[in-house]
Design a protein around this motif. Structure first.
Motif: not given
Lengths: 271, 361
Positions: A143-154
């Motif tokens: 799942q998406m984390a607070p540190t997930t990059m912009i545009g990164q798919s999770t």
């Protein structure tokens, strides 16, 4: 000339590398290519080299490394999700001579545990905090984390992280460096032999700091999660270098002791 | 005579902690219990006994600091009031799951939500039925005087270390805020690290020794069959508490036809009501549970031989009444009387409730 026998080769004087005695023989549950195993090994080596096995307490988080206590032969506490810095505080304050370290992922340290993280560092707890930033929740399935990059798919941002909805990736390590309680703040990685050696030096320095009572030492390790990212290990390293390092640049962010208490102290308001 | 003082209940909690050799207190301000940490900070026990006192950033942090200290076998405690205890329930559940000792004080105020800062007893379910997630129980002590606020800190530690389970002192804004005469406990020195190792070495995380396996303080177990065994071990502890640790006070219960069951401040009010009822020729008695878990089920059941009715008096809509009903087991009438929202009942109201709900009804 006789052929070399195994017994001729396996001699103490020929040994150039070995598994740390602090590492157990338990097979790791981590995926192939995951950074956790390497960072575990480095911590184990530092504990062995500093000869502090009997004086070191690890605080395991909730996340992929929740079962870290299977792999390092030291005493462990396993904290509720995000609470490792508070658990470490309670242990360290009542046992000031011990080496206490937390080991936390990005969801644990930078989302649910943000308050505990910021306040433990702000108090300058004499602990080591190791922060694995792989930009995703690994244990729960990507799942998406607070540190997930912009545009990164999770799995919870299947069309890519959208700034309008989710905001920007959190550079918590830079925030940590702003706090007077932090003594040493650095960002490392473990994807090449050179970066592994550098990361180990940082971990060693952090553990040495905790005996000096100069504040919190905080090490972010920008890491891969090939299972969560849906990339193979080699592609993951490349994706990390190309996409994460520009936003999360490697290197020391802070290495200084705060010494302006006098400057910021006020006159007593009450006798 | 010992050390006699006139003190507030909350102040006594702090003094008792220092005197019983507590190693660490972690807390967060909330009315009506802030005097506990304020007293400790003024007293500076770190200079006197070496006890750590730390103001945390939240109740979530305080309970987890307790988790940390307790893992090393230290006597650690916290105090809060209802909304703060709700925040702690996560950590309390983890402590129960990791079998860690420690004392938590809840100086109850009215709810739900922010509710009121006035006294209440509306956290009975939370205190006695677990509170957080999972199958666990706390040892719950209910003081009804400032003297018991003193006595139960030491008792709480004793029981929580005996069973390796958190103990909760469930009190209320009245007992916390009121001043009474109290005989303070004698000073007991804090245990040294060596003494802690000798007493608790087999379970504490004090650093891996060459002659033992590593100790892991966790509530996690991924193998269902092993976790079921853990659950069975916890349940066995709770059954042992029910067998050995039930504490209560029975006042004029021997010939009582009408028994009031009340704890904490409600028991003080009800004690007066019993006097008033007896003056009117009504054979009333008071059964005061001192431990709310384990609950004095057997004693209440015995009283059904003579009693025609039970009145559960609580500052809530009726929570303990469920345990009273289970104890009475249908043999006779069980009714509830209580005020809510921070309103304190008067002895006269309790007398009227006995007459209307038990005798007249």
């Amino acid at each position: 000339m006789d052929e070399l026998q195994l017994a001729d080769i396996i001699k103490p004087e020929n040994k150039v590398y070995g598994k740390s005695k602090i590492m157990t023989d338990t097979p790791m549950h981590y995926c192939y290519g995951c950074s956790h195993g390497v960072v575990h090994k480095l911590i184990a080596e530092v504990i062995e080299e500093m000869n502090i096995q009997e004086d070191t307490i690890g605080i395991a988080p909730v996340g992929c490394s929740v079962m870290m206590y299977y792999y390092l032969d030291i005493d462990w506490l396993q904290a509720p999700h995000g609470r490792a810095p508070a658990v470490a505080t309670g242990y360290k304050r009542t046992n000031p001579k011990k080496y206490v370290f937390t080991y936390q992922g990005d969801g644990d340290l930078a989302a649910i545990g943000t308050a505990e993280t910021m306040h433990a560092v702000n108090r300058g707890e004499n602990i080591v905090m190791i922060f694995i930033n792989n930009a995703i929740y690994g244990m729960t399935g990507g799942q998406m984390a607070p540190t997930t990059m912009i545009g990164q798919s999770t799995s919870t941002s299947p069309h890519g992280r959208d700034v309008e909805v989710n905001g920007y990736p959190l550079k918590i390590t830079e925030l940590i460096a702003q706090l007077p309680g932090s003594a040493y703040v650095t960002r490392q990685s473990v994807h090449t032999p050179a970066t592994v050696r550098k990361c180990k030096k940082a971990i060693r320095k952090a553990f040495e700091n905790s005996a000096k009572n100069i504040g919190t030492s905080f090490i972010e390790v920008v890491s891969t999660c090939n299972s969560g990212w849906k990339l193979d290990p080699v592609e993951s390293n490349k994706w990390m270098e190309e996409n994460m390092f520009p936003f999360y640049p490697l290197g020391d962010i802070k290495d200084s002791v705060h010494d302006d208490v006098e400057k910021y102290s006020v006159q007593k308001n009450k006798k | 005579m010992g050390d006699l003082r006139l003190m507030k209940g909350n102040e006594v909690i702090a003094e008792a902690a220092i005197r019983c050799g507590c190693d660490g207190y972690f807390g967060y301000p909330i009315t009506p219990q802030s005097e506990v940490m304020e007293t400790l900070m003024l007293r500076r026990p770190w200079e006197e006994t070496g006890m750590v006192v730390l103001q945390a950033e939240s109740e979530v942090a305080s309970i987890n600091m307790m988790f940390g200290g307790a893992s090393s076998g230290k006597k650690v405690m916290t105090s809060s009031s209802s909304p703060g205890i709700s925040l702690m329930t996560e950590g309390i559940s983890y402590m129960a799951g990791a079998e860690l000792p420690g004392v938590i004080v809840n100086v109850q105020r009215g709810g739900p939500g922010l509710g009121t800062i006035q006294p209440s007893q509306a956290d009975y379910f939370q205190a006695t039925k677990g509170g957080g997630h999972g199958d666990y129980r706390l040892i719950v002590l209910a003081p009804n005087s400032v003297q018991e606020m003193n006595d139960f800190v030491d008792l709480g530690f004793e029981l929580s270390f005996k069973y390796r389970n958190p103990a909760l002192i469930l009190t209320d804004g009245v007992i916390g805020q009121m001043m009474e005469k109290v005989e303070l406990s004698e000073f007991k020195p804090r245990l040294t690290d060596k003494q802690i190792e000798e007493k608790y070495g087999e379970w504490i995380a004090s650093g891996k020794k060459p002659d033992r396996e590593r100790h892991i303080k966790t509530s996690l177990e991924m193998v269902s069959e092993v976790q079921e065994k853990n659950n069975e071990r916890f349940q066995a502890k709770y059954r042992a508490m029910e067998k050995d640790e039930v504490r209560f006070e029975a006042i004029q219960c021997d010939d009582a036809e009408y028994v009031i069951v009340a704890y904490g401040v409600s028991s003080r009010i009800s004690q007066k009501a019993v006097v008033l009822l007896r003056e009117q020729g009504i054979k009333a008695g008071l059964l005061r549970p001192i431990t709310l878990f384990p609950f004095p089920t057997q004693k209440i059941n015995q009283l059904t031989d003579k009693a025609k009715g039970f009145l559960s008096v609580e500052m809530s809509s009726g929570q303990m009444i469920e345990d009273v009903k289970l104890a009475v087991n249908g043999k006779t009438k069980v009714e509830h009387f209580g005020r809510m929202g921070g309103v304190i009942a008067t002895p006269g109201e309790v007398v009227d409730a006995v007459k209307q709900k038990l005798i007249g009804g």
